[in-house]
Write an enzyme that holds these catalytic residues in place. Structure first.
Site, short mmCIF file in Angstrom:
data_model
loop_
_atom_site.label_atom_id
_atom_site.label_comp_id
_atom_site.label_asym_id
_atom_site.label_seq_id
_atom_site.Cartn_x
_atom_site.Cartn_y
_atom_site.Cartn_z
N LYS A 1 -23.99 42.56 -59.28
CA LYS A 1 -24.65 41.59 -58.40
C LYS A 1 -26.15 41.85 -58.39
O LYS A 1 -26.62 42.95 -58.68
CB LYS A 1 -24.09 41.65 -56.97
CG LYS A 1 -24.36 42.95 -56.19
CD LYS A 1 -25.69 42.97 -55.44
CE LYS A 1 -25.98 44.37 -54.90
NZ LYS A 1 -27.39 44.72 -54.85
N LEU B 1 -26.04 52.96 -63.96
CA LEU B 1 -25.87 53.74 -62.73
C LEU B 1 -27.11 53.68 -61.86
O LEU B 1 -28.23 53.62 -62.39
CB LEU B 1 -25.60 55.21 -63.07
CG LEU B 1 -24.38 55.55 -63.93
CD1 LEU B 1 -24.33 57.04 -64.18
CD2 LEU B 1 -23.11 55.10 -63.27
N ALA C 1 -28.72 51.60 -60.08
CA ALA C 1 -29.66 50.59 -60.59
C ALA C 1 -29.93 49.46 -59.61
O ALA C 1 -30.72 48.57 -59.89
CB ALA C 1 -29.11 50.01 -61.90
N GLY C 2 -29.22 49.45 -58.47
CA GLY C 2 -29.35 48.34 -57.52
C GLY C 2 -28.50 47.14 -57.88
O GLY C 2 -28.70 46.03 -57.37
N LEU C 3 -27.50 47.35 -58.76
CA LEU C 3 -26.66 46.25 -59.25
C LEU C 3 -25.20 46.34 -58.78
O LEU C 3 -24.35 45.58 -59.22
CB LEU C 3 -26.70 46.22 -60.79
CG LEU C 3 -28.08 45.99 -61.40
CD1 LEU C 3 -28.03 46.16 -62.92
CD2 LEU C 3 -28.62 44.60 -61.05
N GLY D 1 -22.83 48.55 -59.31
CA GLY D 1 -21.82 48.92 -60.30
C GLY D 1 -20.66 49.70 -59.71
O GLY D 1 -19.50 49.39 -59.95
N SER E 1 -19.75 49.81 -56.56
CA SER E 1 -19.05 48.95 -55.60
C SER E 1 -18.13 47.96 -56.31
O SER E 1 -17.02 47.68 -55.85
CB SER E 1 -20.07 48.18 -54.75
OG SER E 1 -20.85 49.07 -53.99
N ALA E 2 -18.60 47.42 -57.44
CA ALA E 2 -17.77 46.49 -58.22
C ALA E 2 -16.52 47.21 -58.74
O ALA E 2 -15.41 46.65 -58.70
CB ALA E 2 -18.58 45.93 -59.39
N ASP F 1 -21.45 47.19 -50.08
CA ASP F 1 -21.44 46.09 -51.06
C ASP F 1 -20.03 45.74 -51.56
O ASP F 1 -19.85 44.74 -52.24
CB ASP F 1 -22.30 46.45 -52.28
CG ASP F 1 -23.79 46.38 -52.00
OD1 ASP F 1 -24.17 45.73 -51.01
OD2 ASP F 1 -24.57 46.97 -52.77
#
Length: 289
Positions: free
Chosen positions: A11, A94, A96-98, A100, A102-103, A135
């Site tokens: 995200k 890792l 990275a604020g994306l 990962g 949490s997904a 998240d």
């Protein structure tokens, strides 16, 4: 069913307003969260033991790994004795604020619900998700959401399809440290979320790009000057607007010209360790058996 595969999508935050710290230590936020087509691929297989194999050796083991945390929570809640083998093909960078991790946690909830025949309700899945991370509830659903609270109170939005270029410098960021510094530095929120949500409702990509902002950028860019440098480069190369995602350090630019996006991709991949051409999507997870 003995085996299941899940694509777990990353995200970005099209806005992120930090509104204050709560008594439980979390921060009250208002944000527009958006799923993108960058994804980890996870394979789950029934087994007597619990074991997670990952393509990236830097992913932590034990309870520090959100996949393991979900497995243990579900085993305890539903009194499951069996285990699971998890193979994680890590594509989302890792720290990275994306989202990962949490997904991957969201993928584990959905996969084990099916693999272990738990028949969990939407509310039960969300309850487990919230125990794991702020998240994770978003990653269960994905798409475009106006999120409030700690990021778990949702309103659905429908964003026009957008082409993005993601750039991550070769640094990793601790979300906790960035929020702690936000508290100490007494920054004030940009309050961008309302304008971004309004632009999305109008279906206006130019207005969306004009208004994207992330409060945490004020903190992270002080630590990592390269964030502002990446933003300048993206704008010079044709991005309509750009912002940092989450606590960083990944920066994304929104483009309306694919040729300029491709040229920007070719130029920037020579300089930065992670550059990814992405699109917005309307889901957080994809299951296939």
């Amino acid at each position: 069913m003995k085996k299941i595969k899940v694509k777990a999508y990353a995200k970005i935050n099209l806005s992120l307003d930090v509104l204050g710290k709560r008594e439980d230590g979390y921060h009250e936020i208002s944000t527009v969260m958006q799923s993108i087509d960058l994804a980890d691929i996870l394979e789950f297989e029934k087994n007597e033991i619990v074991k997670v194999f990952c393509s990236d050796h830097r992913v932590p083991e034990g309870e520090d790994n959100l996949i393991v945390k979900v497995i243990n929570l579900l085993k305890e809640k539903y009194q499951k004795k069996e285990g699971v083998l998890v193979k994680l093909n890590k594509k989302i960078p890792l720290a990275a604020g994306l989202a990962g991790g949490s997904a991957d946690a969201a993928a584990t909830i959905v996969a084990l619900d099916k693999l272990w025949n738990l028949n969990m309700s939407k509310e039960e899945k969300k309850e487990i998700a919230l125990k794991v991370g702020a998240d994770v509830p978003f990653c269960l659903e994905g798409g475009t959401k106006l999120a409030k609270g700690i990021g778990e109170i949702f309103e659905n939005l429908k964003v026009p399809s957008m082409s993005l270029l993601l750039v991550k410098p070769d640094i990793e960021i601790s979300t906790k440290e960035i929020y702690d510094k936000w508290d100490r530095l007494n920054f004030k929120s940009h309050h961008a979320t309302f304008l971004v949500a309004q632009a999305i409702q109008e279906g206006n990509i130019y207005k969306i790009a004009e208004n994207i902002k992330n409060d945490l950028e004020l903190v992270t860019s002080r630590e990592c000057e390269v964030i502002n440098q990446i933003k300048e480069e993206l704008l010079k190369k044709g991005a309509l607007g750009c912002a940092m995602s989450g606590s960083g350090p990944t920066v994304y630019g929104i483009f309306d010209d694919l040729e300029r996006l491709k040229r920007a991709y070719e130029d920037l991949k020579e300089v930065y360790s992670f550059v990814f051409f992405s699109k917005t999507i309307d889901k957080g997870l994809e299951l296939y058996e």
